[in-house]
Design a protein around this motif. Structure first.
Motif, short mmCIF file in Angstrom:
data_model
loop_
_atom_site.label_atom_id
_atom_site.label_comp_id
_atom_site.label_asym_id
_atom_site.label_seq_id
_atom_site.Cartn_x
_atom_site.Cartn_y
_atom_site.Cartn_z
N MET A 84 -7.74 3.20 6.66
CA MET A 84 -8.64 3.15 7.81
C MET A 84 -9.75 4.18 7.73
SD MET A 84 -6.15 2.29 11.10
CE MET A 84 -4.83 3.45 10.72
N GLY A 85 -9.82 4.90 6.59
CA GLY A 85 -10.94 5.80 6.41
C GLY A 85 -10.70 7.23 6.82
N PHE A 86 -9.44 7.64 6.98
CA PHE A 86 -9.15 9.05 7.25
C PHE A 86 -7.87 9.43 6.49
CE2 PHE A 86 -7.30 6.56 10.68
CZ PHE A 86 -6.04 7.10 10.87
N PRO A 87 -7.76 10.71 6.06
CA PRO A 87 -6.72 11.09 5.09
C PRO A 87 -5.30 10.94 5.59
CG PRO A 87 -7.93 13.03 5.90
CD PRO A 87 -8.70 11.83 6.34
N GLU A 88 -5.04 11.17 6.87
CA GLU A 88 -3.66 11.07 7.37
C GLU A 88 -3.12 9.66 7.23
OE1 GLU A 88 -5.69 14.50 9.21
OE2 GLU A 88 -6.19 12.37 9.07
N CYS A 89 -4.00 8.70 7.08
CA CYS A 89 -3.61 7.31 6.85
C CYS A 89 -3.71 6.94 5.38
CB CYS A 89 -4.50 6.38 7.67
SG CYS A 89 -4.33 4.63 7.26
N ASP A 90 -4.88 7.16 4.79
CA ASP A 90 -5.20 6.57 3.49
C ASP A 90 -4.44 7.21 2.34
OD1 ASP A 90 -6.91 5.33 5.21
OD2 ASP A 90 -8.74 5.81 4.14
N PHE A 91 -4.18 8.52 2.42
CA PHE A 91 -3.45 9.19 1.34
C PHE A 91 -1.96 8.92 1.41
CE2 PHE A 91 -6.87 12.76 1.09
CZ PHE A 91 -7.75 11.85 0.54
N GLU A 92 -1.49 8.41 2.55
CA GLU A 92 -0.05 8.27 2.76
C GLU A 92 0.42 6.82 2.86
OE1 GLU A 92 1.16 10.78 5.99
OE2 GLU A 92 -0.04 12.48 5.25
N GLY A 93 -0.46 5.87 2.60
CA GLY A 93 -0.06 4.47 2.62
C GLY A 93 0.41 3.99 3.97
N ARG A 94 -0.43 4.14 5.00
CA ARG A 94 0.00 3.84 6.37
C ARG A 94 -0.71 2.65 7.01
NH1 ARG A 94 3.43 7.55 8.41
NH2 ARG A 94 3.63 9.54 7.29
N PHE A 95 -1.54 1.91 6.26
CA PHE A 95 -2.23 0.77 6.87
C PHE A 95 -2.64 -0.23 5.81
CE2 PHE A 95 -5.87 -1.59 8.46
CZ PHE A 95 -5.51 -1.87 9.77
N PHE A 131 0.87 -1.18 0.00
CA PHE A 131 0.00 0.00 0.00
C PHE A 131 0.90 1.22 0.00
CE2 PHE A 131 -3.20 2.80 2.39
CZ PHE A 131 -3.83 3.17 1.21
N ASP A 132 0.99 1.88 -1.16
CA ASP A 132 1.88 3.03 -1.34
C ASP A 132 1.20 4.33 -0.95
OD1 ASP A 132 3.61 1.18 -2.47
OD2 ASP A 132 3.02 1.67 -4.52
N SER A 133 2.02 5.34 -0.70
CA SER A 133 1.52 6.69 -0.48
C SER A 133 1.05 7.28 -1.81
CB SER A 133 2.61 7.58 0.11
OG SER A 133 2.21 8.94 0.11
N MET A 134 -0.14 7.87 -1.82
CA MET A 134 -0.63 8.55 -3.02
C MET A 134 -0.03 9.94 -3.14
SD MET A 134 -4.65 7.48 -3.29
CE MET A 134 -5.04 7.70 -1.55
N GLU A 135 0.39 10.52 -2.01
CA GLU A 135 0.93 11.88 -2.03
C GLU A 135 2.39 11.90 -2.45
OE1 GLU A 135 0.12 13.72 1.72
OE2 GLU A 135 -1.96 14.13 1.16
N GLN A 172 7.78 8.31 0.34
CA GLN A 172 7.60 8.43 1.78
C GLN A 172 6.57 7.41 2.25
OE1 GLN A 172 6.63 12.44 2.89
NE2 GLN A 172 8.62 13.25 2.31
N ALA A 173 6.73 6.97 3.49
CA ALA A 173 5.78 6.03 4.12
C ALA A 173 5.65 4.76 3.28
CB ALA A 173 4.43 6.71 4.38
N GLY A 174 4.46 4.17 3.24
CA GLY A 174 4.24 2.91 2.54
C GLY A 174 4.38 1.72 3.46
N VAL A 175 3.48 0.74 3.32
CA VAL A 175 3.48 -0.47 4.15
C VAL A 175 3.27 -1.69 3.26
CG1 VAL A 175 2.72 0.61 6.31
CG2 VAL A 175 1.02 -0.10 4.61
N ALA A 176 3.61 -2.86 3.79
CA ALA A 176 3.46 -4.10 3.03
C ALA A 176 3.21 -5.27 3.97
CB ALA A 176 4.70 -4.37 2.19
N ILE A 177 2.62 -6.32 3.41
CA ILE A 177 2.44 -7.60 4.12
C ILE A 177 2.91 -8.72 3.20
CG2 ILE A 177 0.74 -9.27 4.94
CD1 ILE A 177 -0.82 -7.11 6.20
#
Length: 258
Positions: A84-95, A58-62, A66-71
């Motif tokens: 998780m449904g809020f911009p500080e997470c979803d736009f930045e690839g944090r979950f 899950f990459d950062s769209m911005e 920066q950021a980005g997570v993987a499984i």
């Protein structure tokens, strides 16, 4: 179930330091990575996609750097969820979350924050609030969860070096400690590592220079946070320090979960 979590501080750097060879030898069931700092589409080398694992990013769209997570998971998950449904997470690839038959495993990354730049710290607080609300909602679901990742907050004085001085620094501010301890106390989530090791100076992060590593001056900023039903299934775990893949260390936990 063997679960490994690591903030790689750049997945390419971790690969160059031998992370993926080490990972495959460890034979984990699930691996959660944070702070990839890369666009998945640019990863052309097969080293990033071991054939033994199903891989999800899950990459950062911005800013993909920066950021980005993987499984990485051996078993094919029933479903993958991102955000998780809020911009500080979803736009930045944090979950990102993988659902299996008996448990869901997620990889999360909180922002760093800052002592000197108020917008950065406010951004971190916004993520923290959104993540806490997500955890509260999760408690109403009829399944178990393991949230693996970097909270960028140390829980207590035994979790950070020079704790008295660090009370003025992002990562150990009073409001940050209140937040993470509410998760474990008020909302009854389990700090999996502290179920098997209650000693002090059990750090997962050190500033990226040799002196801090050698003197063990760092902080426990990385967690595997479980729902209460998993508490008695935590079999063991540890922080791996045999090799340095980034300024964080792998957190390895074993669960009695198929």
């Amino acid at each position: 179930m063997k679960v490994i979590s690591l903030n790689v501080n750049g997945i390419r750097q971790a690969a160059e330091r031998g992370f993926f060879d080490w990972m495959v030898r460890q034979n984990p069931d699930v691996v959660c990575l944070q702070d990839l700092q890369v666009d998945e589409r640019s990863l052309n080398d097969s080293v990033f996609f071991p054939p033994e694992y199903n891989t999800y990013f899950f990459d950062s769209m911005e800013d993909p750097e920066q950021a980005g997570v993987a499984i990485y998971c051996k078993a094919m998950p029933k479903a993958i969820m991102t955000g998780m449904g809020f911009p500080e997470c979803d736009f930045e690839g944090r979950f990102i979350q993988a659902d299996f038959d008996n448990v869901s495993v997620a990889s999360f990354l909180a922002p760093h924050g800052s002592n000197n730049e108020e917008p950065l710290q406010a951004h971190k607080y916004a993520f923290m609030e959104g993540f806490k609300n997500h955890l509260i909602k999760t408690r109403r679901k009829r399944r178990e969860f393991i949230f693996c990742g970097t909270a960028n907050v140390a829980r207590s004085p035994i979790d950070v070096s020079s704790w008295f001085v660090n009370q003025r620094n992002s990562g150990f501010l009073p409001d940050e400690r209140k937040w993470i301890n509410e998760i474990f106390n008020e909302h009854e989530y389990i700090d999996a590592y502290r179920q098997v090791n209650k000693q002090d100076k059990q750090y997962t992060w050190w500033p990226d220079y040799e002196r801090a590593w050698k003197l063990n001056e760092g902080g426990r900023l990385d967690y595997q946070i479980t729902t209460p039903g998993i508490k008695n299934q935590i079999q063991g775990g540890g922080v791996y320090k045999g090799q340095r893949f980034s300024d964080h260390a792998p957190l390895i936990m074993e669960y009695d979960i198929d």
